[in-house]
Design a protein around this motif. Structure first.
Motif, PDB file in Angstrom:
ATOM      1  N   LYS A   1      -5.803  14.368  -0.745  1.00 28.47           N
ATOM      2  CA  LYS A   1      -4.451  14.255  -0.494  1.00 28.47           C
ATOM      3  C   LYS A   1      -3.913  15.370   0.209  1.00 28.47           C
ATOM      4  CE  LYS A   1      -3.969  10.913  -3.558  1.00 28.47           C
ATOM      5  NZ  LYS A   1      -3.899   9.572  -3.046  1.00 28.47           N
ATOM      6  N   LEU A   2      -3.044  15.148   1.318  1.00 28.54           N
ATOM      7  CA  LEU A   2      -2.851  16.202   2.136  1.00 28.54           C
ATOM      8  C   LEU A   2      -1.794  17.034   1.675  1.00 28.54           C
ATOM      9  CD1 LEU A   2      -2.983  17.615   5.034  1.00 28.54           C
ATOM     10  CD2 LEU A   2      -1.308  15.700   6.002  1.00 28.54           C
ATOM     11  N   VAL A   3      -1.819  18.283   1.775  1.00 27.91           N
ATOM     12  CA  VAL A   3      -0.762  19.281   1.230  1.00 27.91           C
ATOM     13  C   VAL A   3      -0.317  20.191   2.297  1.00 27.91           C
ATOM     14  CG1 VAL A   3      -0.225  21.036  -0.624  1.00 27.91           C
ATOM     15  CG2 VAL A   3      -1.782  19.007  -1.221  1.00 27.91           C
ATOM     16  N   ASN A   4       1.103  20.361   2.244  1.00 25.81           N
ATOM     17  CA  ASN A   4       1.572  21.278   3.225  1.00 25.81           C
ATOM     18  C   ASN A   4       2.417  22.363   2.336  1.00 25.81           C
ATOM     19  OD1 ASN A   4       1.196  19.982   5.747  1.00 25.81           O
ATOM     20  ND2 ASN A   4       2.614  18.464   4.969  1.00 25.81           N
TER      21      ASN A   4
ATOM     22  N   ALA B   1       1.580   6.806  -6.649  1.00 27.24           N
ATOM     23  CA  ALA B   1       0.435   7.904  -6.784  1.00 27.24           C
ATOM     24  C   ALA B   1       0.705   9.311  -6.645  1.00 27.24           C
ATOM     25  CB  ALA B   1      -0.825   7.314  -6.236  1.00 27.24           C
ATOM     26  N   MET B   2       1.529   9.585  -5.683  1.00 32.81           N
ATOM     27  CA  MET B   2       1.909  10.940  -5.172  1.00 32.81           C
ATOM     28  C   MET B   2       2.719  11.362  -6.225  1.00 32.81           C
ATOM     29  SD  MET B   2      -0.002  11.994  -2.749  1.00 32.81           S
ATOM     30  CE  MET B   2      -0.188  11.737  -0.815  1.00 32.81           C
TER      31      MET B   2
ATOM     32  N   VAL C   1       0.952  -1.206   0.082  1.00 34.53           N
ATOM     33  CA  VAL C   1      -0.025   0.214  -0.024  1.00 34.53           C
ATOM     34  C   VAL C   1       0.855   1.351   0.055  1.00 34.53           C
ATOM     35  CG1 VAL C   1      -1.659   1.434   1.326  1.00 34.53           C
ATOM     36  CG2 VAL C   1      -2.016  -1.069   1.222  1.00 34.53           C
ATOM     37  N   ASN C   2       1.805   1.367   0.751  1.00 36.92           N
ATOM     38  CA  ASN C   2       2.927   2.470   0.717  1.00 36.92           C
ATOM     39  C   ASN C   2       3.578   2.665  -0.580  1.00 36.92           C
ATOM     40  OD1 ASN C   2       2.240   2.597   3.535  1.00 36.92           O
ATOM     41  ND2 ASN C   2       4.261   1.807   4.226  1.00 36.92           N
TER      42      ASN C   2
ATOM     43  N   THR D   1       7.108  15.381  -3.499  1.00 37.68           N
ATOM     44  CA  THR D   1       6.133  14.319  -3.180  1.00 37.68           C
ATOM     45  C   THR D   1       6.617  13.403  -2.218  1.00 37.68           C
ATOM     46  OG1 THR D   1       6.628  12.715  -4.990  1.00 37.68           O
ATOM     47  CG2 THR D   1       4.923  14.523  -5.440  1.00 37.68           C
ATOM     48  N   LYS D   2       5.647  12.823  -1.114  1.00 39.55           N
ATOM     49  CA  LYS D   2       6.319  11.980  -0.138  1.00 39.55           C
ATOM     50  C   LYS D   2       5.361  10.826  -0.409  1.00 39.55           C
ATOM     51  CE  LYS D   2       7.985  15.538   2.648  1.00 39.55           C
ATOM     52  NZ  LYS D   2       8.008  16.303   3.859  1.00 39.55           N
ATOM     53  N   THR D   3       5.396   9.781   0.546  1.00 41.45           N
ATOM     54  CA  THR D   3       4.418   8.529   0.554  1.00 41.45           C
ATOM     55  C   THR D   3       3.077   9.006   0.743  1.00 41.45           C
ATOM     56  OG1 THR D   3       6.290   7.318   1.325  1.00 41.45           O
ATOM     57  CG2 THR D   3       4.028   6.271   1.512  1.00 41.45           C
ATOM     58  N   TRP D   4       2.768  10.017   1.810  1.00 39.98           N
ATOM     59  CA  TRP D   4       1.479  10.149   2.197  1.00 39.98           C
ATOM     60  C   TRP D   4       0.998  11.732   2.163  1.00 39.98           C
ATOM     61  CZ3 TRP D   4      -0.998   5.843   2.024  1.00 39.98           C
ATOM     62  CH2 TRP D   4      -0.602   4.850   2.812  1.00 39.98           C
ATOM     63  N   THR D   5       1.945  12.599   1.765  1.00 40.66           N
ATOM     64  CA  THR D   5       1.639  13.999   1.649  1.00 40.66           C
ATOM     65  C   THR D   5       2.507  14.706   0.610  1.00 40.66           C
ATOM     66  OG1 THR D   5       3.648  14.625   3.166  1.00 40.66           O
ATOM     67  CG2 THR D   5       1.537  14.056   4.158  1.00 40.66           C
TER      68      THR D   5
END
Length: 525
Positions: free
Chosen positions: A486-489, A454-455, A447-448, A508-512
């Protein structure tokens, strides 16, 4: 048929047919129902009414009545003057929404909210029963509150939510935690004023848990978190009875709100400036099946799409109820977002059969094909359980292959844990923990990997972000979510919190995702 498959078939025989029925059992005796007048804010003494899972299993054919006359008795309007409350919430969005209602009721009684346990005159634990870990956290918190209760005898400590609907939980509290003042369930939140008053007057623990669900109470007050995103409950309960799941017992049968009441609430949120709403239900796409009109989630969302609110989501879906009409409406786009959370639980048809999910691997993949055909860019996320009783290595490999085939961009993954009162809890939990952990590790790695891939597609793209506030890790950084969740900082002025802005992604990172604010913010009406 091998030995493992024989065991799985035997498991189904142990609970079939009655335990696996998802529709109303017309042969069950009707239970005596409370007079409808007693359901609506009437003040009368609370009685000891413990939960009963056998009663909770029963599904009455009667459609839930709808009430609009909730009110707090006049003599209780100032009960909380000069006092404070604290509600700790565990679990799903439905619990979060229930907390908003309880906060609304307490605020209308004169109480003020606090985050400090030492300042609180009332502490409520709004609990989750879906996983063993969630229960352990609550009992840990109950233990931590005991010294405070001894120090402040007038402090009211209550346990509510899904755990309160379980017999074993209530019995454990009665025996081991007698300092708890009140226990109430998911069906009688509107009774909070009367229960609270009784807890203050009584020397005994007040327990009121309705094993049979109540009616729908429409005009309950709410104190929502912020003015950006709002939860809108469109239905209650679940009739699916998956063999591992406690929700049908704790939340009751499926009861849908009337469309006009939901639409009115959404319009009200739009008028207040909310930028996003999420339609909630334990089985949200079964919406309308219990109503006396031909009307489903697709019809509701089509009407909501005409309301001037930028983003509309819904959760959580059951694949069996995800129909062509809903896909057709979602494909029109607009403010209806194509991020779809679609729990699969297992990639093995055999395991799905024992789980009583009532669809096969092939059925699920066909549904995904339909969604992808109508919405090629849709983002799919899911829930998966590993280590279900008698799950073979081959069956787990089928789960991995399905995850890869569908291309889930995120997943909530869990090790199976038995929930007392469910059919699966009677079966031998025969997968060693080290095997469960190894499977979970492999699943999470996949999943990771898929999430990271995808990111990467967002690198260099400009995306629309609903700015929710400061980043949890850095107050100098803002964060928010894209349309596909998708969480964006990024760095930006605090003045744009609550707006939808354009952000160009530069990392891009794994989750953010990290990005930089594009000068011109997207205008939001």
């Amino acid at each position: 048929m091998n030995e493992q498959q024989r065991k799985q078939t035997d498991q189904i025989k142990q609970v079939a047919p009655s335990d696996l029925k998802s529709e109303t059992d017309t042969n069950l005796d009707r239970l005596k129902q409370l007079d409808s007048d007693e359901l609506i804010g009437k003040y009368f003494q609370a009685t000891y009414e413990p939960p009963n899972l056998k009663k909770a299993r029963k599904r009455l054919k009667k459609t839930a009545d709808v009430h609009y006359d909730f009110g707090i008795p006049e003599e209780m309007n100032t009960l909380g003057k000069g006092k404070k409350f604290l509600i700790r919430t565990y679990g799903c969005q439905m619990n979060e929404h229930d907390t908003e209602i309880m906060a609304g009721i307490l605020t209308n009684m004169g109480y003020e909210s606090t985050d400090n346990t030492n300042d609180a005159d009332i502490i409520l634990l709004n609990t989750c029963a879906i996983r063993e870990n969630a229960e352990n956290k609550v009992f840990g918190e109950i233990g931590h509150l005991k010294p405070l209760k001894l120090e402040k005898p007038d402090l009211i400590v209550g346990v509510c939510g899904c755990m309160s609907q379980e017999e074993a939980v209530v019995n454990r509290i009665l025996k081991k935690h007698p300092f708890i003042d009140m226990i109430f369930g998911t069906h009688n939140i509107h009774r909070l004023p009367a229960l609270l008053n009784e807890a203050m007057l009584s020397k005994e623990m007040v327990v009121e848990v309705w094993s049979q669900e109540g009616d729908i109470i429409e005009n309950l007050p709410k104190v929502r978190k912020g003015k950006i995103k709002g939860w809108v409950n469109i239905m209650y309960g679940c009739d699916k009875f998956c063999t591992y799941c406690i929700v049908p017992y704790t939340r009751g049968k499926e009861r849908s709100r009337r469309p006009e009441d939901i639409i009115q609430e959404v319009r009200h949120l739009a008028a207040q400036g909310y930028q996003e709403i999420t339609l909630l239900g334990q089985n949200v796409n079964a919406y309308g099946k219990d109503l006396d009109i031909e009307y489903g989630l697709g019809d509701l969302m089509e009407e909501i799409s005409k309301i001037d609110i930028p983003r509309v989501r819904f959760t959580t879906s059951h694949p069996r109820d995800f129909d062509d009409r809903l896909i057709e409406v979602l494909a029109k786009g607009g403010n209806l977002l194509d991020h779809i959370h679609l729990p699969v639980q297992s990639g093995s048809s055999e395991v799905l059969r024992v789980m009583a999910r009532r669809y096969t691997r092939e059925d699920y993949l066909e549904l995904v094909r339909k969604i992808r055909t109508a919405m090629p860019n849709a983002t799919l996320t899911t829930d998966i359980i590993v280590g279900f009783p008698n799950e073979t290595d081959e069956q787990f490999e089928e789960t991995l292959s399905l995850v890869e085939k569908v291309g889930f961009e995120s997943a909530y993954t869990f090790i199976y844990s038995p929930r007392e009162g469910t059919p699966a809890a009677k079966w031998e939990d025969n997968i060693p923990m080290e095997v469960k952990k190894e499977r979970l590790q492999r699943l999470n790695a996949l999943v990771n990997k898929q999430s990271a891939e995808a990111m990467k597609q967002y690198q260099g793209q400009t995306v629309k972000v609903l700015v929710e506030g400061e980043s949890k890790k850095d107050p100098d950084v803002l964060s928010g979510y894209t349309e596909r969740n998708k969480l964006v900082n990024f760095v930006g002025p605090k003045s744009i919190i609550g707006q939808i802005v354009e952000v160009k992604i530069n990392q891009t990172k794994t989750w953010t995702l990290d990005g930089e604010l594009v000068e011109q913010a997207v205008e939001v009406k």
